[in-house]
Design a protein around this motif. Structure first.
Motif, short mmCIF file in Angstrom:
data_model
loop_
_atom_site.label_atom_id
_atom_site.label_comp_id
_atom_site.label_asym_id
_atom_site.label_seq_id
_atom_site.Cartn_x
_atom_site.Cartn_y
_atom_site.Cartn_z
N GLU A 193 78.60 67.35 4.85
CA GLU A 193 78.80 66.19 3.97
C GLU A 193 78.78 64.89 4.75
OE1 GLU A 193 82.44 67.11 1.93
OE2 GLU A 193 81.49 68.70 0.74
N MET A 194 79.39 64.90 5.95
CA MET A 194 79.40 63.71 6.78
C MET A 194 77.98 63.34 7.22
SD MET A 194 81.14 62.94 10.47
CE MET A 194 80.04 64.12 11.22
N LEU A 195 77.19 64.33 7.61
CA LEU A 195 75.84 64.05 8.05
C LEU A 195 74.98 63.48 6.93
CD1 LEU A 195 75.17 67.11 10.38
CD2 LEU A 195 75.52 64.72 11.05
N VAL A 196 75.15 64.00 5.74
CA VAL A 196 74.41 63.46 4.58
C VAL A 196 74.81 61.99 4.37
CG1 VAL A 196 74.17 63.58 2.07
CG2 VAL A 196 74.01 65.67 3.45
N ALA A 197 76.11 61.72 4.38
CA ALA A 197 76.60 60.36 4.13
C ALA A 197 76.13 59.39 5.21
CB ALA A 197 78.12 60.35 4.04
N HIS A 233 73.56 59.70 7.19
CA HIS A 233 72.10 59.53 7.08
C HIS A 233 71.77 58.53 5.97
CE1 HIS A 233 67.85 60.47 7.11
NE2 HIS A 233 67.91 60.66 5.80
N GLN A 234 72.46 58.65 4.82
CA GLN A 234 72.21 57.74 3.71
C GLN A 234 72.59 56.30 4.07
OE1 GLN A 234 74.50 59.70 0.64
NE2 GLN A 234 72.70 60.79 -0.14
N LEU A 235 73.58 56.14 4.94
CA LEU A 235 74.00 54.81 5.37
C LEU A 235 73.16 54.28 6.54
CD1 LEU A 235 77.87 55.37 5.24
CD2 LEU A 235 76.51 53.94 3.70
N GLY A 236 72.32 55.14 7.09
CA GLY A 236 71.48 54.73 8.21
C GLY A 236 72.25 54.55 9.50
N ILE A 237 73.31 55.34 9.67
CA ILE A 237 74.14 55.22 10.87
C ILE A 237 73.61 56.16 11.95
CG2 ILE A 237 76.47 55.55 11.80
CD1 ILE A 237 77.51 54.91 8.97
N PRO A 238 73.34 55.62 13.14
CA PRO A 238 72.84 56.46 14.23
C PRO A 238 73.90 57.48 14.69
CG PRO A 238 72.63 54.12 14.78
CD PRO A 238 73.40 54.22 13.51
N VAL A 239 73.43 58.59 15.20
CA VAL A 239 74.32 59.69 15.62
C VAL A 239 75.32 59.22 16.68
CG1 VAL A 239 74.37 61.94 16.75
CG2 VAL A 239 72.65 61.47 15.03
N ASP A 240 74.91 58.37 17.63
CA ASP A 240 75.85 57.93 18.66
C ASP A 240 77.01 57.14 18.06
OD1 ASP A 240 73.97 55.89 18.10
OD2 ASP A 240 74.32 54.93 20.04
N VAL A 273 78.23 57.74 15.06
CA VAL A 273 79.04 58.76 14.40
C VAL A 273 79.98 59.40 15.42
CG1 VAL A 273 79.02 60.98 13.19
CG2 VAL A 273 77.31 59.23 12.62
N PHE A 274 79.44 59.79 16.58
CA PHE A 274 80.27 60.40 17.62
C PHE A 274 81.33 59.42 18.12
CE2 PHE A 274 76.61 63.40 18.31
CZ PHE A 274 77.30 64.53 17.92
N ALA A 275 80.96 58.15 18.27
CA ALA A 275 81.92 57.15 18.74
C ALA A 275 83.07 56.99 17.74
CB ALA A 275 81.22 55.81 18.97
N GLU A 276 82.75 57.01 16.45
CA GLU A 276 83.80 56.87 15.43
C GLU A 276 84.69 58.12 15.39
OE1 GLU A 276 86.17 55.30 12.38
OE2 GLU A 276 84.90 54.40 13.92
N ILE A 277 84.09 59.28 15.56
CA ILE A 277 84.90 60.51 15.62
C ILE A 277 85.87 60.43 16.78
CG2 ILE A 277 84.82 62.99 16.09
CD1 ILE A 277 82.16 63.03 14.48
N GLU A 278 85.40 60.03 17.93
CA GLU A 278 86.28 59.93 19.11
C GLU A 278 87.37 58.89 18.89
OE1 GLU A 278 84.83 59.87 23.02
OE2 GLU A 278 83.39 61.46 22.67
N ARG A 279 87.01 57.75 18.29
CA ARG A 279 87.99 56.70 18.05
C ARG A 279 89.10 57.21 17.13
NH1 ARG A 279 89.78 53.44 14.49
NH2 ARG A 279 88.34 54.04 12.84
N GLN A 280 88.72 57.87 16.05
CA GLN A 280 89.73 58.38 15.11
C GLN A 280 90.54 59.51 15.73
OE1 GLN A 280 88.75 59.04 11.02
NE2 GLN A 280 87.30 57.33 10.98
N ASN A 281 89.89 60.36 16.50
CA ASN A 281 90.60 61.47 17.14
C ASN A 281 91.63 60.95 18.14
OD1 ASN A 281 90.95 64.36 17.55
ND2 ASN A 281 90.15 63.95 19.59
N ASP A 282 91.27 59.91 18.89
CA ASP A 282 92.19 59.33 19.86
C ASP A 282 93.39 58.69 19.18
OD1 ASP A 282 90.55 60.19 21.89
OD2 ASP A 282 89.62 58.23 22.21
#
Length: 131
Positions: free
Chosen positions: A101-105, A107-114, A116-125
């Motif tokens: 679901e995250m990848l679909v969203a 992709h639809q927003l045109g967000i590059p994978v890097d 996405v990973f940066a936001e995951i790390e930010r939220q996880n931290d």
């Protein structure tokens, strides 16, 4: 308490009480609801979601039976100090679905994978560690 974001899909074949149960369980398992957190009252959550209070009672009862929440006299329902862990297969399935679901969203927003990973790390931290 900030009311957790719960969304009911009226088109879903899954009954509303099961949708509520699953979403609250996920919020607890992902530490978005910490142990001791007071859940919204039955009436308040029923009003917010536009369902009958019995729907919320049923969801809360199932959460209690599973060890996810505990009723506290005169206070309401709180997240258990020691909620159970999800079974590994269920965790794997839910993770797969969430990532899809995250990848679909993204992709639809045109967000590059890097990003996405940066936001995951930010939220996880920023997340508290589980006791």
């Amino acid at each position: 308490m900030n009311t957790p974001l719960l969304i009911l899909n009226q088109e879903s074949p899954v009954p509303p009480y099961e949708q509520i149960h699953a979403q609250i369980r996920t919020l607890i398992a992902s530490l978005q609801l910490l142990p001791g957190t007071l859940l919204p009252s039955v009436r308040q959550l029923a009003r917010d979601l536009g369902v009958a209070p019995n729907t919320i009672v049923r969801a809360y009862n199932e959460l209690e039976q599973g060890g996810w929440v505990v009723p506290v006299a005169r206070r309401g329902v709180i997240v258990s100090e020691h909620p159970p862990a999800m079974a590994s297969e269920e965790r794997r399935q839910r993770l797969s679905q969430a990532v899809s679901e995250m990848l679909v969203a993204t992709h639809q927003l045109g967000i590059p994978v890097d990003e996405v990973f940066a936001e995951i790390e930010r939220q996880n931290d920023a997340k508290p560690t589980r006791r």
